[in-house]
Design a protein around this motif. Structure first.
Motif, PDB file in Angstrom:
ATOM      1  N   HIS A 135       0.868  -1.182   0.000  1.00  0.00           N
ATOM      2  CA  HIS A 135       0.000   0.000   0.000  1.00  0.00           C
ATOM      3  C   HIS A 135       0.904   1.232   0.000  1.00  0.00           C
ATOM      4  N   ALA A 136       0.756   2.097  -1.001  1.00  0.00           N
ATOM      5  CA  ALA A 136       1.514   3.360  -0.984  1.00  0.00           C
ATOM      6  C   ALA A 136       0.882   4.270   0.055  1.00  0.00           C
ATOM      7  N   THR A 137       1.665   4.598   1.064  1.00  0.00           N
ATOM      8  CA  THR A 137       1.135   5.476   2.102  1.00  0.00           C
ATOM      9  C   THR A 137       1.975   6.750   2.164  1.00  0.00           C
ATOM     10  N   SER A 138       1.741   7.530   3.197  1.00  0.00           N
ATOM     11  CA  SER A 138       2.392   8.832   3.296  1.00  0.00           C
ATOM     12  C   SER A 138       2.685   9.122   4.759  1.00  0.00           C
ATOM     13  N   GLN A 139       3.752   9.869   4.986  1.00  0.00           N
ATOM     14  CA  GLN A 139       4.028  10.323   6.349  1.00  0.00           C
ATOM     15  C   GLN A 139       2.838  11.115   6.895  1.00  0.00           C
ATOM     16  N   SER A 191       0.985  -8.092   4.066  1.00  0.00           N
ATOM     17  CA  SER A 191       0.534  -6.749   3.754  1.00  0.00           C
ATOM     18  C   SER A 191       1.640  -5.805   4.215  1.00  0.00           C
ATOM     19  N   VAL A 192       2.106  -4.935   3.322  1.00  0.00           N
ATOM     20  CA  VAL A 192       3.262  -4.082   3.634  1.00  0.00           C
ATOM     21  C   VAL A 192       2.968  -2.646   3.203  1.00  0.00           C
ATOM     22  N   LEU A 193       3.452  -1.708   3.999  1.00  0.00           N
ATOM     23  CA  LEU A 193       3.237  -0.285   3.712  1.00  0.00           C
ATOM     24  C   LEU A 193       4.514   0.334   3.155  1.00  0.00           C
ATOM     25  N   ALA A 194       4.366   1.237   2.176  1.00  0.00           N
ATOM     26  CA  ALA A 194       5.537   1.914   1.609  1.00  0.00           C
ATOM     27  C   ALA A 194       5.280   3.410   1.542  1.00  0.00           C
ATOM     28  N   SER A 195       6.127   4.162   2.215  1.00  0.00           N
ATOM     29  CA  SER A 195       6.048   5.630   2.146  1.00  0.00           C
ATOM     30  C   SER A 195       7.237   6.149   1.340  1.00  0.00           C
ATOM     31  N   PRO A 196       6.975   6.913   0.275  1.00  0.00           N
ATOM     32  CA  PRO A 196       8.090   7.444  -0.525  1.00  0.00           C
ATOM     33  C   PRO A 196       8.790   8.622   0.140  1.00  0.00           C
ATOM     34  N   GLY A 197       8.316   9.018   1.336  1.00  0.00           N
ATOM     35  CA  GLY A 197       8.785  10.279   1.908  1.00  0.00           C
ATOM     36  C   GLY A 197       8.090  11.392   1.153  1.00  0.00           C
ATOM     37  N   ILE A 198       8.850  12.387   0.754  1.00  0.00           N
ATOM     38  CA  ILE A 198       8.269  13.370  -0.179  1.00  0.00           C
ATOM     39  C   ILE A 198       9.081  13.286  -1.461  1.00  0.00           C
ATOM     40  N   ARG A 214       9.258  24.261  -2.326  1.00  0.00           N
ATOM     41  CA  ARG A 214       9.999  25.199  -1.485  1.00  0.00           C
ATOM     42  C   ARG A 214      11.165  24.542  -0.764  1.00  0.00           C
ATOM     43  N   PHE A 215      10.993  23.244  -0.450  1.00  0.00           N
ATOM     44  CA  PHE A 215      11.995  22.595   0.404  1.00  0.00           C
ATOM     45  C   PHE A 215      12.596  21.380  -0.302  1.00  0.00           C
ATOM     46  N   THR A 216      13.142  21.606  -1.495  1.00  0.00           N
ATOM     47  CA  THR A 216      13.639  20.466  -2.275  1.00  0.00           C
ATOM     48  C   THR A 216      14.769  19.736  -1.547  1.00  0.00           C
ATOM     49  N   PHE A 217      15.523  20.465  -0.703  1.00  0.00           N
ATOM     50  CA  PHE A 217      16.633  19.818   0.013  1.00  0.00           C
ATOM     51  C   PHE A 217      16.132  18.784   1.020  1.00  0.00           C
ATOM     52  N   LEU A 218      14.821  18.852   1.344  1.00  0.00           N
ATOM     53  CA  LEU A 218      14.259  17.896   2.305  1.00  0.00           C
ATOM     54  C   LEU A 218      13.573  16.728   1.593  1.00  0.00           C
ATOM     55  N   THR A 219      13.591  16.726   0.294  1.00  0.00           N
ATOM     56  CA  THR A 219      12.754  15.767  -0.432  1.00  0.00           C
ATOM     57  C   THR A 219      13.584  14.800  -1.285  1.00  0.00           C
ATOM     58  N   ASN A 220      12.905  13.753  -1.717  1.00  0.00           N
ATOM     59  CA  ASN A 220      13.513  12.753  -2.594  1.00  0.00           C
ATOM     60  C   ASN A 220      13.210  13.080  -4.046  1.00  0.00           C
ATOM     61  N   ARG A 224      14.304   8.004  -6.185  1.00  0.00           N
ATOM     62  CA  ARG A 224      14.601   7.536  -4.833  1.00  0.00           C
ATOM     63  C   ARG A 224      13.312   7.297  -4.042  1.00  0.00           C
ATOM     64  N   GLY A 225      12.290   8.130  -4.308  1.00  0.00           N
ATOM     65  CA  GLY A 225      11.005   7.924  -3.645  1.00  0.00           C
ATOM     66  C   GLY A 225      10.437   6.546  -3.949  1.00  0.00           C
ATOM     67  N   ALA A 226      10.613   6.119  -5.193  1.00  0.00           N
ATOM     68  CA  ALA A 226      10.061   4.816  -5.601  1.00  0.00           C
ATOM     69  C   ALA A 226      10.793   3.649  -4.947  1.00  0.00           C
ATOM     70  N   LEU A 227      11.997   3.900  -4.423  1.00  0.00           N
ATOM     71  CA  LEU A 227      12.754   2.804  -3.811  1.00  0.00           C
ATOM     72  C   LEU A 227      12.009   2.174  -2.631  1.00  0.00           C
ATOM     73  N   SER A 228      11.248   3.006  -1.885  1.00  0.00           N
ATOM     74  CA  SER A 228      10.498   2.446  -0.748  1.00  0.00           C
ATOM     75  C   SER A 228       9.498   1.401  -1.234  1.00  0.00           C
TER      76      SER A 228
END
Ligand SMILES: NC(=O)c1ccc[n+]([C@@H]2O[C@H](COP(=O)([O-])OP(=O)(O)OC[C@H]3O[C@@H](n4cnc5c(N)ncnc54)[C@H](OP(=O)(O)O)[C@@H]3O)[C@@H](O)[C@H]2O)c1
Length: 286
Positions: A135-139, A191-198, A214-220, A224-228
């Motif tokens: 399941h693609a989830t989110s923080q 059943s497994v959860l995957a969060s890409p971060g941002i 605005r905060f690209t330095f904090l994001t994937n 890399r997001g798809a790696l999760s």
């Protein structure tokens, strides 16, 4: 420490994977990488022509089928036409902070896309699934508040961001209850959860939140997001694991097993959300 990347994917020859919403964004990257590792990739998409163009020239086997996860007739048709083993189902399709809209079934579009549709799809495909559901989830599930009496935003004033957060928490609770039911029945399916971060995709295109830009330095970046998702789909993690980036706030970095928010680990709420969703969708509550 060595970071896990798509180059570490195992050989997936002979494995069949369904990825919803695989025509662009993280779903497309996931499809490309799993196909590169040898999987037979079934892309469940709204626009088959666009998905076909997206994988033209990409190495691997792609089977592109129509699927609108927010339309329960489409979900039932997709699942009903399935035959044979399905090793991995990846519920990736999603929308974020969209304006209020009702589906053909009269349901809230955002809640149905992110939760109710995947719930129905998973239940209908479950008898075929041999390995796991991702399941693609989110923080943002951590901020989620679920109103069991109004899961589908009928009586409350709709708020796009609150609906996103609630739908993602509902997905986390769905995973918990699904895993409980699978384990109780002696199934080895996980059943497994995957969060890409941002990850810097088009997901937030409708959102007032400009966080990603605005905060690209904090994001994937999307790769890399798809790696999760790729890690959650292929690595030997325990049932109901929450896979997400290992960096600051779980927003960026390489995949690792993290921990979902406390509200996502409440078994009573998970059972209630399951029943409420089944009622909403008229779906079989296995
Ligand atoms: N990017 C992030 O930072 C982030 C963070 C946390 C969680 N996520 C989750 O990751 C998943 C993928 O997001 P993304 O970043 O790749 O977003 P995206 O680039 O906007 O892609 C979303 C995908 O979902 C598909 N989709 C939307 N509604 C659909 C429907 N009714 N039926 C079938 N497919 C549908 C879209 O297909 P169309 O081309 O037909 O529109 C598209 O392929 C989502 O579940 C999202 O909530 C993403």
């Amino acid at each position: 420490m060595t970071k896990w990347t798509a180059n570490d994917l195992p050989d997936l020859t002979g494995r069949t994977v369904v990825i919803t919403g695989a025509g662009r964004g993280l779903g497309l990257i996931t499809a490309r990488e799993l196909a590169r590792a040898g999987a037979h990739v079934v892309m469940g998409v709204r626009d088959t022509g666009k998905a076909q163009r997206a994988v033209t020239g990409v190495p691997g086997t792609f089977d592109i089928r129509p699927l609108d996860v927010a339309d329960l007739t489409s979900v039932r048709a997709f699942a009903g036409s399935w035959s044979g083993d399905l090793h991995i189902l990846i519920n990736n399709a999603g929308v974020m902070d969209i304006p209020a809209e009702r589906t053909a079934d009269g349901l809230d579009l955002q809640t149905t896309t992110n939760h109710t549709g995947p719930f129905v799809l998973t239940n209908l495909l479950l008898e075929h699934i041999t390995d796991r559901v991702v399941h693609a989830t989110s923080q943002l599930h951590r901020q989620g508040k679920i109103d069991l009496s109004d899961l589908d935003w009928r009586t409350r004033k709709y708020d796009g961001m609150r609906a996103y957060e609630a739908s993602k928490l509902a997905g986390v609770l769905f995973s918990l209850e699904l895993q409980r039911r699978l384990s109780a029945s002696g199934s080895r399916v996980r059943s497994v959860l995957a969060s890409p971060g941002i990850a810097r995709t088009a997901l937030a295109a409708h959102s007032r939140s400009n966080f990603i830009n605005r905060f690209t330095f904090l994001t994937n970046d999307p790769e890399r997001g798809a790696l999760s998702v790729l890690y959650a789909a292929t690595q030997d993690v325990p049932g109901n694991s929450y896979v997400g980036p290992d960096g600051f706030g779980g927003l960026r970095g390489y995949p690792a097993v993290r921990r979902q928010g406390k509200a996502g680990l409440d078994p009573v709420m998970a059972a209630r959300v399951w029943e409420a969703t089944a009622d909403l969708a008229g779906a079989p509550a296995r």
